[in-house]
Design a protein around this motif. Structure first.
Motif, PDB file in Angstrom:
ATOM      1  N   CYS A   1      -6.260   3.702  -3.824  1.00 35.44           N
ATOM      2  CA  CYS A   1      -6.729   3.446  -2.464  1.00 35.44           C
ATOM      3  C   CYS A   1      -5.546   3.106  -1.556  1.00 35.44           C
ATOM      4  O   CYS A   1      -5.455   3.626  -0.436  1.00 35.44           O
ATOM      5  CB  CYS A   1      -7.741   2.306  -2.480  1.00 35.44           C
ATOM      6  SG  CYS A   1      -8.110   1.601  -0.866  1.00 35.44           S
TER       7      CYS A   1
ATOM      8  N   VAL B   1      -6.067  -3.527   5.595  1.00 39.21           N
ATOM      9  CA  VAL B   1      -5.473  -3.304   4.271  1.00 39.21           C
ATOM     10  C   VAL B   1      -3.951  -3.322   4.368  1.00 39.21           C
ATOM     11  O   VAL B   1      -3.261  -3.937   3.538  1.00 39.21           O
ATOM     12  CB  VAL B   1      -5.966  -1.971   3.680  1.00 39.21           C
ATOM     13  CG1 VAL B   1      -5.197  -1.633   2.401  1.00 39.21           C
ATOM     14  CG2 VAL B   1      -7.463  -2.038   3.399  1.00 39.21           C
TER      15      VAL B   1
ATOM     16  N   ALA C   1      -8.069  -5.263 -11.664  1.00 47.43           N
ATOM     17  CA  ALA C   1      -8.808  -4.680 -10.559  1.00 47.43           C
ATOM     18  C   ALA C   1      -7.872  -4.297  -9.423  1.00 47.43           C
ATOM     19  O   ALA C   1      -8.042  -3.255  -8.778  1.00 47.43           O
ATOM     20  CB  ALA C   1      -9.871  -5.661 -10.063  1.00 47.43           C
ATOM     21  N   ALA C   2      -6.875  -5.158  -9.173  1.00 46.98           N
ATOM     22  CA  ALA C   2      -5.902  -4.857  -8.116  1.00 46.98           C
ATOM     23  C   ALA C   2      -5.104  -3.609  -8.460  1.00 46.98           C
ATOM     24  O   ALA C   2      -4.848  -2.758  -7.601  1.00 46.98           O
ATOM     25  CB  ALA C   2      -4.973  -6.056  -7.911  1.00 46.98           C
TER      26      ALA C   2
ATOM     27  N   ALA D   1      -6.114  -1.174 -10.393  1.00 46.22           N
ATOM     28  CA  ALA D   1      -7.007  -0.022 -10.343  1.00 46.22           C
ATOM     29  C   ALA D   1      -7.244   0.458  -8.916  1.00 46.22           C
ATOM     30  O   ALA D   1      -7.618   1.618  -8.698  1.00 46.22           O
ATOM     31  CB  ALA D   1      -8.343  -0.362 -11.005  1.00 46.22           C
ATOM     32  N   SER D   2      -7.017  -0.417  -7.948  1.00 42.77           N
ATOM     33  CA  SER D   2      -7.205  -0.024  -6.548  1.00 42.77           C
ATOM     34  C   SER D   2      -5.954   0.610  -5.965  1.00 42.77           C
ATOM     35  O   SER D   2      -5.929   0.947  -4.778  1.00 42.77           O
ATOM     36  CB  SER D   2      -7.590  -1.245  -5.707  1.00 42.77           C
ATOM     37  OG  SER D   2      -6.497  -2.140  -5.566  1.00 42.77           O
TER      38      SER D   2
END
Length: 359
Positions: free
Chosen positions: A21, A65, A14-15, A17-18
């Motif tokens: 962003c 972020v 998941a990390a 895939a981000s």
């Protein structure tokens, strides 16, 4: 044995895939000039929002972020500062990567929207997303072209310093940099060799913009560094004692690389014919960051998506040797530079005309 969610790698996936962003956050950070505004100090989100003309709440999320990834530091009073490790985000940093971040996260990342199509067809996703190949698209997109040129200049710095340190330019009088962008490499070489003059060959728009910028800045090398617009697949200017090709060939398939090398070879052959007796023949130095390690795989994929599966058909020194041999160039030496580039020094393999006889 029953496996937990964590042992299956879910959070890590998941990390990863981000990542898109995060890259966009970096691009916006660069566009807004947050690193330049902070300039080593702490500021509140409110002050930063006022300085950048942004929505305070959205900017605060961006700052969070950046702090999560330790790009920014967060003070105990709710202020933020740029971490020293990431000072290269500043525009004025001597090793700035500001424009590279923007290029990778905007234009190149947009091209990756067609990665599935590239995987199925081998054709560049860039063409599908933007409706034209890279350089054709840039000609009609001034902002993207300026970012691209500046990013290429940032990439060129380490190679420029390495070339200036590695090679002896004392017998050279004129250097021609083929596809030399805004003259970053030539500037480094000329700065350390006051007897030299340089000619930077590139697309007309690049040459016009670079020459204007140099004139406006009163560049100290302005009288010795000139720009020459040309189609390097067709011809390159004569008159160079030394020709350079840095980070040009890997953007093109094999047959187009041969056309660029033929332009350089023909220019060297014509120049040799006009040299005074006893003058050293012109040389060509090809500089490429070869993809001969597994860690280069991401760079290789970028090449494929941006330029196509045929781009950069060479990955090892042996591949480059074959390319140069097919282009009728005789390899004189191969040097691994501190920048990570391989430097291939060569001359036309076909005998050069004799200055005395013209034969």
């Amino acid at each position: 044995m029953h496996q937990t969610h964590d042992t299956l790698g879910g959070p890590r996936l998941a990390a990863l895939a981000s990542g898109g962003c995060i890259s966009r956050v970096l691009a916006v950070t660069a566009r807004l000039g947050l690193a330049d505004i902070l300039n080593g100090g702490f500021m509140t989100p409110d002050d930063l929002a006022r300085r950048t003309g942004t929505d305070r709440d959205v900017l605060f999320r961006i700052l969070q972020v950046l702090a999560q990834y330790e790009i920014f530091e967060r003070g105990p009073d709710g202020t933020f500062a740029l971490a020293e490790e990431f000072a290269a985000l500043r525009r004025d940093h001597p090793h700035s990567v500001r424009n590279r971040c923007i290029l990778l996260a905007e234009t190149y990342d947009d091209a990756f929207g067609a990665l599935l199509s590239t995987a199925r067809t081998g054709r560049p996703g860039f063409d599908e997303v933007f409706g034209a190949p890279l350089y054709e698209y840039l000609e009609g997109a001034p902002d993207a072209e300026q970012v691209f040129d500046a990013a290429m200049a940032e990439l060129a710095r380490s190679a420029a310093e390495a070339v200036a340190e590695e090679f002896d330019f004392s017998p050279v009088r004129r250097v021609v940099d083929i596809g030399g962008g805004n003259g970053t490499v030539l500037s480094a070489i000329l700065a350390g060799n006051p007897h030299l003059e340089g000619l930077c060959v590139d697309r007309p728009s690049v040459c016009a913009r670079s020459a204007a910028r140099m004139a406006a800045a009163g560049h100290p090398l302005g009288g010795r560094l000139t720009f020459h617009p040309a189609n390097i697949f067709e011809a390159v200017a004569d008159g160079g004692d030394l020709y350079l090709l840095k980070n040009v060939l890997h953007d093109w398939p094999w047959h187009l690389c041969l056309r660029v090398l033929a332009s350089a070879r023909n220019a060297m052959t014509r120049t040799a014919a006009s040299h005074v007796p006893g003058a050293a023949p012109p040389r060509l130095i090809v500089l490429e960051p070869l993809l001969d390690q597994e860690a280069d795989s991401v760079h290789a994929l970028f090449r494929t998506v941006v330029s196509g599966s045929g781009a950069g058909d060479f990955e090892t020194p042996e591949d480059m040797r074959r390319l140069l041999a097919e282009a009728d160039l005789e390899l004189l030496s191969v040097t691994r530079l501190s920048s990570g580039h391989h430097a291939f020094e060569c001359t036309p393999r076909i005998p050069l005309p004799s200055p005395q006889t013209g034969q």
